[in-house]
Motif scaffolding. Structure first.
Motif, mmCIF file in Angstrom:
data_model
loop_
_atom_site.group_PDB
_atom_site.id
_atom_site.type_symbol
_atom_site.label_atom_id
_atom_site.label_comp_id
_atom_site.label_asym_id
_atom_site.label_seq_id
_atom_site.Cartn_x
_atom_site.Cartn_y
_atom_site.Cartn_z
ATOM 1 N N VAL A 1 72.960 19.592 12.574
ATOM 2 C CA VAL A 1 71.626 18.867 11.181
ATOM 3 C C VAL A 1 71.849 19.645 9.637
ATOM 4 O O VAL A 1 71.429 18.443 9.212
ATOM 5 C CB VAL A 1 69.904 18.808 12.081
ATOM 6 C CG1 VAL A 1 69.246 18.694 11.251
ATOM 7 C CG2 VAL A 1 70.364 18.857 13.432
ATOM 8 N N THR A 2 71.798 20.760 9.672
ATOM 9 C CA THR A 2 72.007 20.994 8.159
ATOM 10 C C THR A 2 73.373 20.245 7.376
ATOM 11 O O THR A 2 72.560 20.455 6.367
ATOM 12 C CB THR A 2 71.812 22.563 8.204
ATOM 13 O OG1 THR A 2 70.975 23.172 9.221
ATOM 14 C CG2 THR A 2 71.694 23.604 6.814
ATOM 15 N N THR A 3 74.014 20.607 8.084
ATOM 16 C CA THR A 3 75.029 19.558 7.449
ATOM 17 C C THR A 3 74.506 18.590 6.802
ATOM 18 O O THR A 3 74.592 17.103 5.570
ATOM 19 C CB THR A 3 76.817 19.803 8.281
ATOM 20 O OG1 THR A 3 76.412 19.489 8.812
ATOM 21 C CG2 THR A 3 77.277 21.354 7.698
ATOM 22 N N VAL A 4 73.933 17.835 8.165
ATOM 23 C CA VAL A 4 73.573 16.176 8.009
ATOM 24 C C VAL A 4 72.790 15.991 6.459
ATOM 25 O O VAL A 4 72.845 15.323 6.149
ATOM 26 C CB VAL A 4 73.349 15.297 9.117
ATOM 27 C CG1 VAL A 4 72.763 14.132 8.565
ATOM 28 C CG2 VAL A 4 74.677 15.410 9.902
ATOM 29 N N LEU A 5 71.879 16.616 7.070
ATOM 30 C CA LEU A 5 70.528 17.153 5.697
ATOM 31 C C LEU A 5 70.968 16.970 4.273
ATOM 32 O O LEU A 5 70.787 16.656 3.441
ATOM 33 C CB LEU A 5 69.282 17.661 6.405
ATOM 34 C CG LEU A 5 68.491 17.066 7.183
ATOM 35 C CD1 LEU A 5 67.283 18.532 7.131
ATOM 36 C CD2 LEU A 5 67.669 15.973 7.322
ATOM 37 N N SER A 6 72.192 17.792 4.580
ATOM 38 C CA SER A 6 72.375 18.354 3.209
ATOM 39 C C SER A 6 74.026 17.196 2.557
ATOM 40 O O SER A 6 73.233 16.810 1.089
ATOM 41 C CB SER A 6 73.360 19.701 3.007
ATOM 42 O OG SER A 6 72.801 20.773 3.643
ATOM 43 N N MET A 7 73.865 16.622 3.504
ATOM 44 C CA MET A 7 74.789 16.082 2.809
ATOM 45 C C MET A 7 74.435 14.585 2.487
ATOM 46 O O MET A 7 74.054 13.938 1.445
ATOM 47 C CB MET A 7 76.388 15.124 3.748
ATOM 48 C CG MET A 7 77.528 14.255 3.563
ATOM 49 S SD MET A 7 78.128 15.076 2.399
ATOM 50 C CE MET A 7 79.116 13.741 1.805
ATOM 51 N N THR A 8 72.806 14.178 3.151
ATOM 52 C CA THR A 8 71.890 13.098 2.745
ATOM 53 C C THR A 8 72.040 13.441 1.448
ATOM 54 O O THR A 8 71.418 12.372 0.253
ATOM 55 C CB THR A 8 71.321 13.121 4.053
ATOM 56 O OG1 THR A 8 71.989 12.713 4.757
ATOM 57 C CG2 THR A 8 70.489 12.082 3.619
ATOM 58 N N THR A 9 71.077 14.628 0.969
ATOM 59 C CA THR A 9 71.407 15.037 -0.153
ATOM 60 C C THR A 9 71.610 14.929 -1.206
ATOM 61 O O THR A 9 71.450 13.910 -2.512
ATOM 62 C CB THR A 9 70.180 16.667 -0.475
ATOM 63 O OG1 THR A 9 68.842 16.496 0.484
ATOM 64 C CG2 THR A 9 69.377 16.751 -1.460
ATOM 65 N N LEU A 10 73.018 15.417 -0.981
ATOM 66 C CA LEU A 10 74.462 15.039 -2.010
ATOM 67 C C LEU A 10 73.992 13.439 -2.286
ATOM 68 O O LEU A 10 74.590 12.847 -3.891
ATOM 69 C CB LEU A 10 75.558 15.792 -1.859
ATOM 70 C CG LEU A 10 76.478 16.243 -3.065
ATOM 71 C CD1 LEU A 10 75.675 17.407 -3.765
ATOM 72 C CD2 LEU A 10 78.179 16.258 -1.445
ATOM 73 N N MET A 11 73.640 12.951 -1.620
ATOM 74 C CA MET A 11 74.145 11.751 -1.871
ATOM 75 C C MET A 11 73.233 10.579 -2.369
ATOM 76 O O MET A 11 73.491 9.837 -3.113
ATOM 77 C CB MET A 11 74.210 10.629 -0.422
ATOM 78 C CG MET A 11 76.269 10.466 0.264
ATOM 79 S SD MET A 11 75.620 9.586 1.790
ATOM 80 C CE MET A 11 75.665 8.438 1.641
#
Length: 397
Positions: free
Chosen positions: A234-244
């Motif tokens: 979940v942390t990596t998915v949310l971090s990737m979404t913020t980066l996008m």
């Protein structure tokens, strides 16, 4: 005496030859969202007016306010959105008069010019922009525009230091604009800007790649550690979404280009989301397998107890009953055809049920721990192959 500033030189005769040179002082900003650039330029125009010939070999620099008394070309910048002449401390204009009637007219201009950009390869793109000079009212029968020294008429571009771009090369062109009112002379300065990708590698590409690698850490954690693996996913998915979201904030929301950086971030997001889905599948299969073992053991125990009871009951009743084989009569009237039909339907159902179980068994994960074992190899391998194709396509095609 008798000079008329409202009439061009050689009025009613040959067109005026206007030679231009250009010094680019700076390119302050290049906007992808507005698709334009802002530049400060020094524009020098030279032409000859026989009415201003005087004796001697000297040249005189005149006050810029004398421009109001002379005829000057009506040059304008094509595709300019905003332009202004600098006037600190006085108007930044220069008039120099030579003895043969040649006039040098220089201006300092800051202009914002439209530049159509193709952002499909952003941030590995190269943009081609133009600065076009054209006569507004005098057509080619009245004035002719030329570059004074060809490509050497432009200076300053090779010395520019831009924040995101590097000037690759530039060249000059001579053209004309065809309109309903006539054909007008036009000079074109065309230059190519190559974007510096190092900033985006450090800002976007490296963090997104590290997030993908971080999602692979969950493959080394056991399936029973649900909080740990779920937290990583979940942390990596949310971090990737913020980066996008952050990568797109610098560009206009109306921009519909699918850029190279969007493709890469989409690939990284797919791998991160795939790692989370992989754990969900492995954990579900593991829980199903554990649940199937428990009822099976209880069912086996109950079957054993039932078999023992049946054996005892049959042994007791065998002594109480006598079986006479001679009293058994078999006739066709005693056979119930409906029973046979029911037995046939039951057999067909059993066959179909067995086949369905076999088909489901092909898609059932027999050993959930093997999923993590194969994922440790397949995820990095596929990610490496995708990166090879990605960089090869956007850098060389």
């Amino acid at each position: 005496m008798g000079y008329n500033k409202y009439l061009r030189p050689y009025f009613g005769g040959d067109p005026v030859q206007i030679a231009m040179t250009l010094d680019v002082a700076s390119i302050s900003s290049i906007s992808e969202s507005d698709m334009d650039y802002t530049a400060t330029i020094y524009l020098q125009q030279r032409w000859t007016d026989p009415r201003l010939v005087f004796h001697g070999n000297k040249s005189f620099s005149l006050d810029a306010r004398l421009v109001e008394l002379l005829w000057v070309p009506d040059t304008y910048i094509v595709e300019s959105k905003r332009s202004f002449l600098h006037d600190v401390t006085v108007g930044n204009r220069l008039i120099r008069l030579f003895s043969n009637g040649t006039i040098l007219y220089a201006l300092r201009i800051t202009t914002t010019v439209a530049c159509n950009m193709d952002l499909s390869k952003y941030p590995m793109d190269t943009q081609t922009c133009r600065l076009q000079l054209e006569s507004w009212g005098y057509d080619e029968n009245d004035v002719v525009f030329t570059w004074l020294r060809g490509n050497d008429s432009v200076h300053g571009l090779e010395k520019l230091q831009l924040s995101q771009y590097t000037v690759e090369h530039y060249y000059t062109l001579v053209s004309k604009s065809q309109m309903e009112t006539g054909n007008y002379p036009r000079l074109i300065l065309q230059f190519e800007l190559r974007r510096n990708v190092l900033y985006f590698i450090l800002e976007t590409y490296v963090p997104s790649t590290l997030l993908v690698m971080l999602s692979w850490v969950s493959f080394w954690i056991t399936l029973d550690s649900v909080p740990a693996r779920t937290c990583i996913g979940v942390t990596t998915v949310l971090s990737m979404t913020t980066l996008m979201i952050g990568s797109r904030s610098s560009l206009s929301k109306t921009n519909c280009f699918i850029k190279a950086i969007d493709v890469y971030l989409g690939i990284c997001f797919s791998f991160i989301f795939g790692a989370l889905v992989e754990y969900a599948m492995a954990h579900y299969s593991s829980s199903q397998k554990c649940g199937a073992k428990g009822p099976a053991n209880e069912l086996t125990k109950e079957m054993r107890e039932v078999n023992i009871t049946n054996v005892l009951n049959s042994s007791i009743t065998s002594y109480k009953q006598k079986i006479s084989f001679t009293s058994i009569e078999i006739s066709s009237d005693n056979v119930n055809r409906s029973d046979l039909t029911m037995k046939t339907h039951e057999k067909i159902k059993c066959v179909l049920r067995n086949k369905m179980h076999r088909i489901i068994g092909y898609f059932t994960i027999q050993n959930p721990s093997n999923v993590d074992h194969y994922s440790k190899l397949l995820f990095p391998l596929f990610f490496l192959l995708v990166n090879v194709f990605y960089w090869a396509y956007y850098l060389y095609f």
